[in-house]
Design a protein around this motif. Structure first.
Motif, mmCIF file in Angstrom:
data_model
loop_
_atom_site.group_PDB
_atom_site.id
_atom_site.type_symbol
_atom_site.label_atom_id
_atom_site.label_comp_id
_atom_site.label_asym_id
_atom_site.label_seq_id
_atom_site.Cartn_x
_atom_site.Cartn_y
_atom_site.Cartn_z
ATOM 1 N N ASN A 1 6.923 -6.453 -10.175
ATOM 2 C CA ASN A 1 6.006 -7.123 -11.119
ATOM 3 C C ASN A 1 4.594 -7.094 -10.570
ATOM 4 N N PRO A 2 3.603 -6.980 -11.464
ATOM 5 C CA PRO A 2 2.194 -6.947 -11.002
ATOM 6 C C PRO A 2 1.738 -8.275 -10.453
ATOM 7 N N ASN B 1 11.483 -7.155 -11.327
ATOM 8 C CA ASN B 1 12.129 -7.306 -12.622
ATOM 9 C C ASN B 1 13.585 -6.865 -12.469
ATOM 10 N N ILE B 2 14.451 -7.826 -12.138
ATOM 11 C CA ILE B 2 15.855 -7.549 -11.858
ATOM 12 C C ILE B 2 16.575 -6.997 -13.088
ATOM 13 N N PHE B 3 16.241 -7.505 -14.267
ATOM 14 C CA PHE B 3 16.896 -7.053 -15.493
ATOM 15 C C PHE B 3 16.667 -5.558 -15.711
ATOM 16 N N LYS B 4 15.409 -5.130 -15.627
ATOM 17 C CA LYS B 4 15.083 -3.710 -15.831
ATOM 18 C C LYS B 4 15.678 -2.853 -14.704
ATOM 19 N N THR C 1 17.079 3.747 -3.785
ATOM 20 C CA THR C 1 16.095 3.965 -2.726
ATOM 21 C C THR C 1 14.935 2.980 -2.900
ATOM 22 N N ALA C 2 14.117 2.863 -1.874
ATOM 23 C CA ALA C 2 12.963 1.968 -1.927
ATOM 24 C C ALA C 2 12.008 2.384 -3.041
ATOM 25 N N GLU C 3 11.829 3.690 -3.233
ATOM 26 C CA GLU C 3 10.931 4.172 -4.293
ATOM 27 C C GLU C 3 11.446 3.773 -5.668
ATOM 28 N N GLU C 4 12.762 3.869 -5.865
ATOM 29 C CA GLU C 4 13.343 3.482 -7.153
ATOM 30 C C GLU C 4 13.162 1.986 -7.402
ATOM 31 N N ILE C 5 13.354 1.186 -6.366
ATOM 32 C CA ILE C 5 13.237 -0.266 -6.509
ATOM 33 C C ILE C 5 11.797 -0.675 -6.805
ATOM 34 N N LEU C 6 10.847 -0.071 -6.102
ATOM 35 C CA LEU C 6 9.439 -0.449 -6.265
ATOM 36 C C LEU C 6 8.874 -0.096 -7.641
#
Length: 63
Positions: A62-63, A34-37, A53-58
């Motif tokens: 989307n499910p 979800n690029i917007f969020k 970071t990867a954790e922030e991005i993940l």
């Protein structure tokens, strides 16, 4: 270093999907992020996309 940065997180299901050249005659696959969020979050915490970071991005996958 040759100036090419590797992405912190690869959201593709396979490396072939990640490396494949997009076909302009087909609909693109549904986004797995979800690029917007993610953009709202980056703005809220005062970071650029490349600084996340990867954790922030993940968190915005989307499910």
């Amino acid at each position: 270093m040759n100036g090419i940065r590797r992405p912190a997180v690869i959201l593709a299901d396979s490396m072939e999907e990640y490396m494949a050249t997009p076909d302009p005659y087909k609909n693109p696959p549904k986004s797995k992020l979800n690029i917007f969020k993610l953009g709202e979050y980056a703005e809220r915490v005062g970071k650029d996309f490349s600084e996340l970071t990867a954790e922030e991005i993940l968190q915005f996958k989307n499910p």
